[in-house]
Design an enzyme around this catalytic site. Structure first.
Site, short mmCIF file in Angstrom:
data_model
loop_
_atom_site.label_atom_id
_atom_site.label_comp_id
_atom_site.label_asym_id
_atom_site.label_seq_id
_atom_site.Cartn_x
_atom_site.Cartn_y
_atom_site.Cartn_z
N CYS A 1 9.94 53.73 41.80
CA CYS A 1 10.04 52.77 40.69
C CYS A 1 8.70 52.16 40.30
O CYS A 1 8.63 51.37 39.36
CB CYS A 1 11.02 51.68 41.05
SG CYS A 1 12.64 52.34 41.48
N HIS B 1 8.96 42.33 39.02
CA HIS B 1 9.75 43.54 39.25
C HIS B 1 11.24 43.19 39.11
O HIS B 1 11.98 43.93 38.48
CB HIS B 1 9.44 44.11 40.62
CG HIS B 1 10.03 45.45 40.89
ND1 HIS B 1 9.81 46.54 40.08
CD2 HIS B 1 10.87 45.89 41.88
CE1 HIS B 1 10.46 47.59 40.54
NE2 HIS B 1 11.11 47.22 41.64
N GLU C 1 10.10 38.97 46.47
CA GLU C 1 9.22 38.66 45.34
C GLU C 1 9.16 37.17 45.05
O GLU C 1 8.11 36.65 44.66
CB GLU C 1 9.68 39.43 44.10
CG GLU C 1 8.63 39.45 43.00
CD GLU C 1 8.96 40.42 41.89
OE1 GLU C 1 8.07 40.71 41.08
OE2 GLU C 1 10.12 40.89 41.80
N LYS D 1 14.37 43.59 33.60
CA LYS D 1 15.51 44.38 34.07
C LYS D 1 16.83 43.66 33.85
O LYS D 1 17.89 44.29 33.88
CB LYS D 1 15.31 44.74 35.54
CG LYS D 1 14.16 45.72 35.78
CD LYS D 1 13.98 46.04 37.25
CE LYS D 1 12.82 47.00 37.47
NZ LYS D 1 11.51 46.37 37.17
N HIS E 1 17.50 48.75 35.37
CA HIS E 1 16.37 49.29 36.13
C HIS E 1 16.13 50.72 35.66
O HIS E 1 16.90 51.63 35.99
CB HIS E 1 16.70 49.25 37.61
CG HIS E 1 15.52 49.44 38.51
ND1 HIS E 1 14.33 50.00 38.08
CD2 HIS E 1 15.33 49.15 39.84
CE1 HIS E 1 13.48 50.04 39.08
NE2 HIS E 1 14.06 49.53 40.16
N PHE F 1 10.75 52.41 46.08
CA PHE F 1 11.19 52.99 47.35
C PHE F 1 10.01 53.77 47.96
O PHE F 1 9.21 54.37 47.24
CB PHE F 1 12.34 53.96 47.12
CG PHE F 1 13.68 53.30 46.94
CD1 PHE F 1 13.83 51.92 46.93
CD2 PHE F 1 14.82 54.07 46.77
CE1 PHE F 1 15.06 51.32 46.77
CE2 PHE F 1 16.08 53.49 46.61
CZ PHE F 1 16.19 52.11 46.60
#
Length: 433
Positions: free
Chosen positions: A164, A304, A315, A333, A338, A397
């Protein structure tokens, strides 16, 4: 070579997103702050039957030509976004020195729908039914390759896969190609199209997706106390990057400056972020160092913000710990879902638009922040704010963390920074189309 050696400019942007396939509708959709998640016919019957698909565009028509039949969906979106970005930059591929033009497009998965379709053909009808185009259609680097063909770009063509964070990684690599003098223009971004039963089932099985099937539009809720997972989306975005002196030399004022980039790896777990945020912190520190900024100078952060418990907890601690002056925070998002490998590029474009417009889009569905919440998230409606310096976070990831530092391009003349190797040559001095 750091960004201080040569100012890197964003001169064009293009996107294909759930909020729209042009800049105006994309920006309006983000600023509306309403989730675009909806039930999808191809996901009917699955435990999670909703997503944020691209809509409002016929990709085959938008791509045009006879070559469209050989392209997977993610490639079509990448090509539409790249063409729009180049046009926005005022560049003409038929007139530039293609040997000085690079393409860097991050993709996480590739043509998974093509792969699964051919797997069914193999099972039902045997090997003769498998398409000879399966490999070139499904490979993740197909987007970079097809864009390079369409744009006559003969410089480096790269397809970084950092999950991502791929779109952000692509933009960071593009900056390096420019500051090193290897390219004069780079088209960089990301693309992903995996709203398929196989991928959605896999993400749902690992507990990553929201299960709010009764309320798809309320499912993506970054930083909310009651968040329960992300909503999968799809899309693409491309940015045209040049050395700023080259852009000014051809009469083009930068839309923003890429002031710095940073990367850091968790080396912790295949899918879960390091709880202490150490890898993400290293990425932020590297971006600030390259930009020459103190943390207190950051006005805004495009987070993010996946709407998952682990990411948002990490975060939140990262931002509140490193930025006690509480810069504004948004998380696209919530609106877009996402978009995986495309997310870093789409959110980079959103950050540039925030710098240009002086407006921060709101986070969708954020009504009840968790205990200990110490972020200045923009909610419910856009907030007008003078933003001169902003960060865009992308985490993936595998423990990949990438942070992009963008600065508003002020004034009408060249920005500070000496010309790097190759400045003023080839595409960098191409006439405006």
């Amino acid at each position: 070579m750091g960004r201080s050696d040569t100012a890197v400019a964003v001169t064009g942007m293009g996107m294909v997103t759930p909020a729209g396939a042009d800049e105006r509708t994309f920006w309006e959709g983000l600023c509306a702050g309403v989730s675009l998640a909806r039930r999808c016919e191809q996901l009917a019957g699955l435990p999670v039957d909703f997503a944020c698909p691209v809509a409002g565009i016929d990709l085959d028509e938008a791509v045009g030509g006879r070559s469209v039949w050989r392209m997977a969906r993610f490639v079509k979106m990448a090509l539409v976004a790249a063409r729009a970005a180049v046009a926005d930059a005022g560049l003409a591929p038929e007139r530039w020195d293609g040997g000085r033009v690079g393409v860097v497009l991050g993709v996480g998965v590739g043509g998974v729908a093509v792969l699964t379709d051919n797997a069914r053909r193999l099972d039902v009808d045997g090997p003769e039914a498998v398409s000879p185009l399966l490999v070139p259609m499904m490979m993740p680097n197909a987007a970079a390759g097809e864009v390079a063909i369409a744009l006559r770009a003969h410089g480096p063509s790269l397809a970084p896969a950092t999950a991502c964070a791929s779109g952000a990684t692509a933009i960071a690599l593009a900056g390096d190609l420019l500051t090193s003098g290897r390219c004069d223009v780079v088209v960089a971004g990301g693309a992903e199209a995996v709203v398929t039963p196989l991928v959605v089932s896999a993400f749902a099985g690992m507990g990553a997706l929201s299960l709010r099937t009764a309320d798809p539009a309320g499912a993506s809720r970054p930083f909310a106390a009651d968040r329960d997972g992300f909503v999968i989306g799809e899309g693409a975005a491309a940015l045209v990057l040049e050395r700023a002196p080259d852009a000014y030399a051809r009469g083009r004022r930068p839309r923003a400056l890429l002031a710095g980039t940073g990367s850091g790896t968790d080396a912790h777990h295949p899918t879960a972020p390091s709880p202490d945020g150490a890898g993400a912190r290293r990425a932020v520190e590297a971006a600030l160092r390259e930009a020459g900024w103190a943390a207190r100078e950051v006005d805004h952060i495009n987070a993010h913000g996946t709407s998952t418990r682990l990411n948002d907890t990490m975060e939140t601690g990262l931002i509140s710990g490193m930025f006690p002056h509480r810069p504004t925070v948004t998380a696209p998002k919530g609106v877009l879902g996402h978009t995986l490998a495309a997310g870093g590029a789409i959110e980079a474009a959103a950050t540039v638009l925030t710098l240009e417009h002086g407006v921060v889009p709101p986070v969708a569905n954020l009504e009840s922040p968790p205990d200990g919440f110490d972020l200045d998230c923009v909610v419910k409606e856009p907030r007008t704010q003078e933003v001169r310096r902003a960060l865009s976070h992308s985490f993936g990831f595998g423990g990949h963390n990438v942070v992009l530092a963008f600065q508003r391009a002020d004034g009408d003349g060249p920005v500070p920074g000496r010309e790097g190797p190759g400045a003023g040559r080839g595409a960098g001095s191409a006439p405006v189309s």
